[in-house]
Design a protein around this motif. Structure first.
Motif, PDB file in Angstrom:
ATOM      1  N   MET A   1       4.786  29.392   8.946  1.00 54.95           N
ATOM      2  CA  MET A   1       3.358  29.582   8.151  1.00 54.95           C
ATOM      3  C   MET A   1       2.320  28.502   8.656  1.00 54.95           C
ATOM      4  N   LEU A   2       2.881  27.303   9.368  1.00 53.01           N
ATOM      5  CA  LEU A   2       1.949  26.414   9.721  1.00 53.01           C
ATOM      6  C   LEU A   2       0.913  26.990  10.779  1.00 53.01           C
ATOM      7  N   ASN A   3       1.454  27.727  11.767  1.00 52.02           N
ATOM      8  CA  ASN A   3       0.635  28.474  12.658  1.00 52.02           C
ATOM      9  C   ASN A   3      -0.542  29.190  12.224  1.00 52.02           C
ATOM     10  N   SER A   4      -0.115  29.707  11.253  1.00 49.35           N
ATOM     11  CA  SER A   4      -1.056  30.614  10.445  1.00 49.35           C
ATOM     12  C   SER A   4      -2.592  29.649   9.822  1.00 49.35           C
ATOM     13  N   PHE A   5      -2.189  28.425   9.572  1.00 50.46           N
ATOM     14  CA  PHE A   5      -3.090  27.690   9.083  1.00 50.46           C
ATOM     15  C   PHE A   5      -4.002  27.213  10.084  1.00 50.46           C
ATOM     16  N   ASP A   6      -5.230  27.504  10.481  1.00 52.91           N
ATOM     17  CA  ASP A   6      -6.301  26.848  11.188  1.00 52.91           C
ATOM     18  C   ASP A   6      -6.987  25.855  10.724  1.00 52.91           C
ATOM     19  N   ALA A  64       0.165  25.046   4.306  1.00 49.63           N
ATOM     20  CA  ALA A  64      -0.135  26.566   4.564  1.00 49.63           C
ATOM     21  C   ALA A  64      -1.511  26.842   3.929  1.00 49.63           C
ATOM     22  N   ALA A  65      -2.145  25.950   3.125  1.00 45.77           N
ATOM     23  CA  ALA A  65      -3.608  26.236   2.601  1.00 45.77           C
ATOM     24  C   ALA A  65      -4.050  25.041   2.011  1.00 45.77           C
ATOM     25  N   ILE A  66      -5.249  24.793   1.953  1.00 42.43           N
ATOM     26  CA  ILE A  66      -6.027  23.502   1.382  1.00 42.43           C
ATOM     27  C   ILE A  66      -7.190  24.025   0.268  1.00 42.43           C
ATOM     28  N   ASP A  67      -7.379  23.626  -0.767  1.00 42.80           N
ATOM     29  CA  ASP A  67      -8.355  23.679  -1.402  1.00 42.80           C
ATOM     30  C   ASP A  67      -9.325  22.743  -1.940  1.00 42.80           C
ATOM     31  N   VAL A  68     -10.512  22.373  -1.967  1.00 46.56           N
ATOM     32  CA  VAL A  68     -11.383  21.368  -2.213  1.00 46.56           C
ATOM     33  C   VAL A  68     -12.323  21.627  -3.222  1.00 46.56           C
ATOM     34  N   THR A  69     -12.381  20.522  -4.233  1.00 50.27           N
ATOM     35  CA  THR A  69     -13.425  20.729  -5.347  1.00 50.27           C
ATOM     36  C   THR A  69     -14.276  19.295  -4.986  1.00 50.27           C
ATOM     37  N   VAL A  70     -15.359  19.699  -4.709  1.00 49.51           N
ATOM     38  CA  VAL A  70     -16.656  18.728  -4.400  1.00 49.51           C
ATOM     39  C   VAL A  70     -16.987  18.156  -6.053  1.00 49.51           C
ATOM     40  N   THR A  71     -17.310  16.676  -5.891  1.00 51.15           N
ATOM     41  CA  THR A  71     -17.588  16.235  -7.108  1.00 51.15           C
ATOM     42  C   THR A  71     -18.909  15.274  -6.785  1.00 51.15           C
ATOM     43  N   HIS A  72     -19.449  14.756  -7.863  1.00 53.10           N
ATOM     44  CA  HIS A  72     -20.925  14.144  -7.538  1.00 53.10           C
ATOM     45  C   HIS A  72     -20.422  12.681  -7.163  1.00 53.10           C
ATOM     46  N   THR A  73     -19.531  11.962  -7.585  1.00 51.94           N
ATOM     47  CA  THR A  73     -19.300  10.840  -7.140  1.00 51.94           C
ATOM     48  C   THR A  73     -17.749  10.428  -6.902  1.00 51.94           C
ATOM     49  N   GLU A  74     -17.357   9.335  -6.349  1.00 51.12           N
ATOM     50  CA  GLU A  74     -16.009   8.863  -5.951  1.00 51.12           C
ATOM     51  C   GLU A  74     -15.163   9.015  -7.269  1.00 51.12           C
TER      52      GLU A  74
END
Length: 620
Positions: A1-6, A64-74
């Protein structure tokens, strides 16, 4: 599955803002949650060729996948990271598994306030004192408070129903405000003294009592003065026996001890110059995690969780090492607390001694836990030797039946692994559809509930690795040859890839501990182990635990049944009709003694329904 994650295509579109990222494996399970000041730079660091950490390389192989959630501050990212860790429990994060709320002492805001223990959300109006590390410490404090201040500790329903003083008043532990034995002003005076004492201001309480005693003496109210004198004497005695005290007024001290891949964090609670108690935590720590990372994860997950409420964060937290995000954590904790919170790691004098004490306790707690674990593993090895199982044992299950004259039958299934009781896998079964008192049928019912699903999945060729892993090596049946034979017949019908060894546990003739006899399935060979055998101790432990678990369930079911009205069992009688019967006739006993004609006179009860009620109540 690693190969499918670009990862290159993914990184090209990632924002450079602060935020939180979640990494998934090929089963769409979150395996890691992290935060970043710059998401693009942080995520790119995982895919460098020169990544030196084995932990990071193992993690990257599973992405296999990564999701990100952007925030205003650290700061927002840190808070969101801790929420996600709590929600997903990722295996590559440091996990703090203790999420219990702490107990408190509560003085309510009633006309005559009540002093009692409280746990959970602070929905009741009043003053909360704590937190205490154990419920035992709360009850000990309540017993002490009864000797010092005659404030009621009874429930409100009991307090409202009193027409004369109860036993607590006769023992001098309550001033009986329920029946006016004390004026409202004097009662509130005692409540205010109790609050001052719980805030650590016992000297101020003594000074106030001395003034009251002198005033009563000047007014020639010698009986009242004598009460104040006795109260002062008791307080003086308590002051001499008070907890360890010092100059530190309000702080938590975190001690850390590591042994291989294991870690223990010990938390000392210091309030009002006294050590109120302590608590040990054993977080799940991934390989190659630094001490600094463990402490930082603990501070974030513990103090930012719902278990620690706004007013219960100390003004200072002493730690064994500095943190990378100390400024951000300080800001976040101060915002939650509503006052300045200081994180310290370079401490002197008294705080240094507290830190050494916390670290010593962490070492002792981890050693104690490991000694228990080693003892349990030795018992498992001894039991495997008794049954000549060279592959060893990893999981044991034991079944027991509990009932009273065949009624409210409960079956229990308890589970042990090499660490001891695995309470998350305990199960109780409400046995029904059998002849009351038929223990053999009850055992078959319990076994069917536990293992039929595993058998059906195997028969239909449905793979369920989790269920297969939970199959025990040995199933103990609390009973003699009859119970064991019923279990043998049940398992003979199942299509299981791994049939557990069946063992009956029969009590000796005198039914004394140490005289148990083990009965092997098939040959029904009897095995008697010496009373000093560690294998026998393990069998006794799991048998006693299954017995305790079954009885507790049976008693709870029996109590619930006893509290239910016999009217609830009559078809066609709902809540309104039950209420009408009880109200019109004056209680359950009057309903049971009523004849058919009397039942017909109750509003809402027809002739046919009156006949049904009469027949149901007199069918014996």
């Amino acid at each position: 599955m690693l190969n499918s994650f670009d990862h290159q295509a993914f990184l090209a579109a990632v924002s450079q803002q602060p935020g939180v990222y979640r990494m998934y494996d090929d089963q769409q399970v979150v395996i890691y949650v992290g935060k970043a000041k710059n998401l693009k730079k942080r995520l790119a660091s995982y895919f460098r060729k020169d990544v030196g950490s084995n932990k990071t390389r193992a993690l990257v192989k599973q992405i296999a996948a990564i999701d990100v959630t952007v925030t205003h501050t650290e700061t927002e990212a840190l808070l969101l990271e801790n929420n996600y860790i709590k929600q997903y429990q990722p295996k590559y994060n440091i996990l703090l598994r203790d999420d219990k709320s702490y107990p408190y002492l509560l003085i309510t805001a009633h006309k005559h306030p009540k002093l009692g223990a409280h746990r959970g959300g602070k929905k009741v109006k009043g003053d909360y004192f704590g937190p205490f590390t154990t419920v035992g410490a709360v009850w000990e404090s309540l017993r002490l408070m009864q000797k010092l201040f005659p404030i009621r500790q009874c429930e409100d329903s009991y307090y409202r129903a009193r027409s004369r003083p109860c036993l607590q008043h006769q023992l001098g532990r309550c001033s009986a405000p329920c029946v006016g034995k004390i004026s409202d002003q004097e009662y509130q005076e005692q409540v205010s003294f109790a609050k001052l004492f719980l805030k650590g201001k016992s000297s101020q309480v003594v000074d106030n009592l001395v003034t009251k005693m002198e005033q009563a003496s000047a007014e020639l109210a010698f009986e009242r003065a004598a009460k104040y004198r006795d109260q002062i004497a008791t307080l003086r005695k308590v002051q001499q026996q008070q907890f360890v005290s010092g100059i530190a007024s309000e702080l938590d001290v975190i001690g850390l001890y590591r042994q291989g891949s294991q870690a223990c964090l010990h938390l000392l609670f210091i309030r009002d110059h006294k050590i109120l108690g302590s608590k040990s935590y054993f977080p799940s720590v991934p390989a190659e995690t630094t001490d600094q990372e463990i402490v930082q994860a603990f501070v974030g997950q513990h103090y930012l969780s719902d278990a620690v409420e706004q007013g219960n964060i100390p003004k200072q937290i002493v730690m064994p090492s500095a943190l990378d995000d100390s400024e951000m954590l300080t800001q976040l904790l101060s915002e939650k607390a509503g006052y300045d919170v200081k994180l310290s790691w370079q401490v002197k004098t008294e705080r240094t001694q507290y830190l050494k004490l916390a670290q010593t306790n962490a070492e002792q707690a981890l050693s104690s836990k490991n000694s228990h674990k080693e003892s349990m593993q030795a018992r498992f090895a001894a039991l495997a030797e008794v049954f000549e199982l060279p592959q060893g044992l990893t999981r044991l299950e034991c079944f027991d039946i509990s009932h009273t004259m065949g009624q409210q039958t409960i079956a229990s299934c308890v589970v042990f692994n090499t660490d001891g009781p695995l309470k998350s896998d305990y199960r109780r079964y409400n046995v029904h559809g059998i002849t009351p008192g038929d223990d053999y049928a009850a055992m078959s019912f319990a076994l069917n509930k536990r293992y039929s699903k595993v058998s059906s999945k195997v028969s239909s060729k449905v793979s369920d690795n989790a269920e297969q892993e939970k199959m025990p090596d040995i199933v103990f049946i609390d009973g003699g040859k009859g119970q064991l034979a019923r279990a043998e017949a049940f398992f003979a019908k199942l299509n299981l890839p791994k049939t557990p060894l069946l063992v009956g546990v029969a009590k000796g003739e005198s039914r004394k501990p140490g005289l148990e006899t083990l009965i092997l399935a098939g040959s029904h060979q009897l095995i008697s182990l010496p009373a000093t055998s560690s294998a026998l101790h393990l069998v006794q432990h799991i048998r006693d635990e299954s017995h305790r678990f079954a009885i507790a369930g049976h008693r709870a079911k029996r109590q619930k049944q006893s509290k239910s009205s016999t009217l609830e069992q009559i078809p066609g009688i709902g809540a309104k009709k039950r209420q009408a019967l009880l109200k019109y006739l004056g209680g359950l006993q009057e309903v049971q003694n009523a004849d058919f004609a009397t039942l017909m006179t109750v509003p809402g009860i027809s002739k046919n329904l009156a006949q049904v009620i009469y027949d149901a109540l007199h069918e014996s």
